[in-house]
Scaffold this motif. Structure first.
Motif, short mmCIF file in Angstrom:
data_model
loop_
_atom_site.label_atom_id
_atom_site.label_comp_id
_atom_site.label_asym_id
_atom_site.label_seq_id
_atom_site.Cartn_x
_atom_site.Cartn_y
_atom_site.Cartn_z
N ASP A 4 48.67 81.40 63.30
CA ASP A 4 47.05 81.99 62.67
C ASP A 4 47.75 82.84 63.61
OD1 ASP A 4 47.25 80.04 60.08
OD2 ASP A 4 45.36 78.62 61.42
N THR A 7 50.66 85.09 62.35
CA THR A 7 50.65 85.97 60.69
C THR A 7 49.41 86.76 60.76
OG1 THR A 7 51.24 83.31 60.32
CG2 THR A 7 50.59 84.28 58.55
N ALA A 8 48.60 86.29 61.34
CA ALA A 8 47.30 87.55 61.18
C ALA A 8 47.63 89.08 61.48
CB ALA A 8 46.02 87.07 61.74
N LEU A 11 50.11 90.17 59.62
CA LEU A 11 49.33 91.13 58.35
C LEU A 11 49.12 92.09 58.05
CD1 LEU A 11 48.10 87.36 56.72
CD2 LEU A 11 50.13 89.17 55.78
N TYR A 98 51.64 84.91 48.66
CA TYR A 98 51.32 85.54 50.28
C TYR A 98 50.75 83.44 49.78
CZ TYR A 98 50.59 89.89 51.83
OH TYR A 98 50.60 90.80 51.83
N ARG A 99 50.14 83.26 48.66
CA ARG A 99 49.81 81.93 48.53
C ARG A 99 50.48 80.28 48.64
NH1 ARG A 99 47.64 81.18 43.39
NH2 ARG A 99 46.47 79.10 44.17
N THR A 101 53.22 80.92 50.32
CA THR A 101 53.82 80.32 51.79
C THR A 101 52.04 79.69 52.28
OG1 THR A 101 51.87 82.54 52.52
CG2 THR A 101 54.57 83.07 51.66
N VAL A 103 50.47 80.26 54.66
CA VAL A 103 49.22 81.62 55.10
C VAL A 103 48.33 80.83 54.72
CG1 VAL A 103 48.22 83.72 55.16
CG2 VAL A 103 50.47 83.99 55.45
N ARG A 104 46.95 81.00 55.22
CA ARG A 104 45.79 80.03 55.02
C ARG A 104 44.73 80.96 54.42
NH1 ARG A 104 42.49 77.32 57.75
NH2 ARG A 104 43.10 78.58 60.15
N VAL A 107 43.22 83.17 56.66
CA VAL A 107 43.76 83.91 57.61
C VAL A 107 44.04 85.05 56.95
CG1 VAL A 107 45.68 83.85 59.26
CG2 VAL A 107 44.35 82.25 58.86
N LEU A 108 44.29 84.59 55.70
CA LEU A 108 44.43 86.27 54.68
C LEU A 108 43.73 86.77 54.45
CD1 LEU A 108 46.78 87.48 52.98
CD2 LEU A 108 46.24 85.33 51.01
N SER A 111 42.50 88.50 57.52
CA SER A 111 43.13 90.15 58.14
C SER A 111 43.38 91.28 57.32
CB SER A 111 45.34 89.15 57.64
OG SER A 111 45.66 88.31 59.12
#
Length: 263
Positions: A4, A7-8, A11, A98-99, A101, A103-104, A107-108, A111
């Protein structure tokens, strides 16, 4: 957790690259309040002397109202830019990517608001520093307390921007709503005129605006010499606003709802 964080970071970096492609709107919303400060300071000086309620024993020069007031008011015009960070993905059809993937959603969302938060803090900081260097603003209290107020108010505006995105179907709706709210909150919050000069009907409504607590806290530090302990009430209320608006945004945000960015 580590995934996470990575990923953040990616992003946030992507959002910053998009942001720095066009900084003209942010520059305009920083230069314009400086021009208004220069015009309004003499008027505010007379208004503050007439009101006689600004904390502090030293003579006022008008910057005590103009600088925090214009800083708060024009920061609110950036609320629509927070929403644009989300509407842009719908326009580019990247939101669903994005959805799709791993990625929660929390977090999206978090970010995507880091860069707008930084822009808001930077804008208000520049305006306050310019007020000191150009217009003779003197801060008699704690700079740390002033920085905390700026950050708390910026958090409110970011949460409000995400809520606006959640509620509005199109970017035009979001922009119109944000601009109207900016003027309403500036007027009722004491950013446009000293709070003591607000009409009687507006006085009970003012505390319902986060702008009221931001202006009150900033003036308490600037003119009243308050430290962090002296603005704990203002900080607490601003953080409550941020938490409440953020919670409401989380409840209202429906990731599968299609938004219209542009035709």
């Amino acid at each position: 957790m580590l995934l996470d964080v990575r990923t953040a970071g990616l992003l946030v970096g992507h959002e910053w690259r998009l942001q720095r492609r066009d900084l003209v709107p942010q520059i305009i919303l920083t230069v314009m309040p400086l021009a208004l400060m220069a015009f309004l300071i003499p008027t505010y000086r007379s208004a503050l002397v007439s009101a006689g309620t600004l904390p502090g024993a030293e003579p006022v020069n008008g910057a005590e109202q103009a600088v925090p007031g214009m800083s708060v008011m024009f920061s609110m015009f950036l609320v629509s830019h927070v929403g644009m960070a989300f509407f842009r993905d719908h326009g580019w059809n990247t939101w669903n990517r994005y959805r799709a993937t791993a990625v929660r959603m929390p977090v999206l969302v978090l970010s995507k608001v880091v860069v707008p938060l930084g822009v808001l803090v930077a804008q208000m900081t520049v305006l306050l520093v310019a007020g000191w260097s150009l217009f003779g603003l003197r801060v008699h209290g704690s700079l740390f307390a002033l920085a905390l107020l700026v950050l708390a108010f910026a958090l409110c505006l970011v949460a409000l921007g995400v809520l606006g995105f959640a509620l509005c179907r199109t970017v035009v709706q979001m922009t119109a709503l944000a601009n109207v709210l900016a003027l309403v909150m500036a007027g009722l919050g004491g950013a446009l005129v000293p709070r003591a000069l607000l009409p009687g009907w507006a006085e009970p409504l003012a505390p319902a605006m986060p702008s009221y607590w931001a202006v009150r806290g900033m003036q308490s530090v600037i003119s009243g010499g308050s430290g962090t302990g002296g603005v704990l009430t203002e900080l607490g209320v601003l953080l409550l606003f941020a938490a409440g608006l953020g919670l409401l945004a989380a409840l209202m945000l429906k990731p599968d709802h299609r938004k219209v960015s542009w035709a």
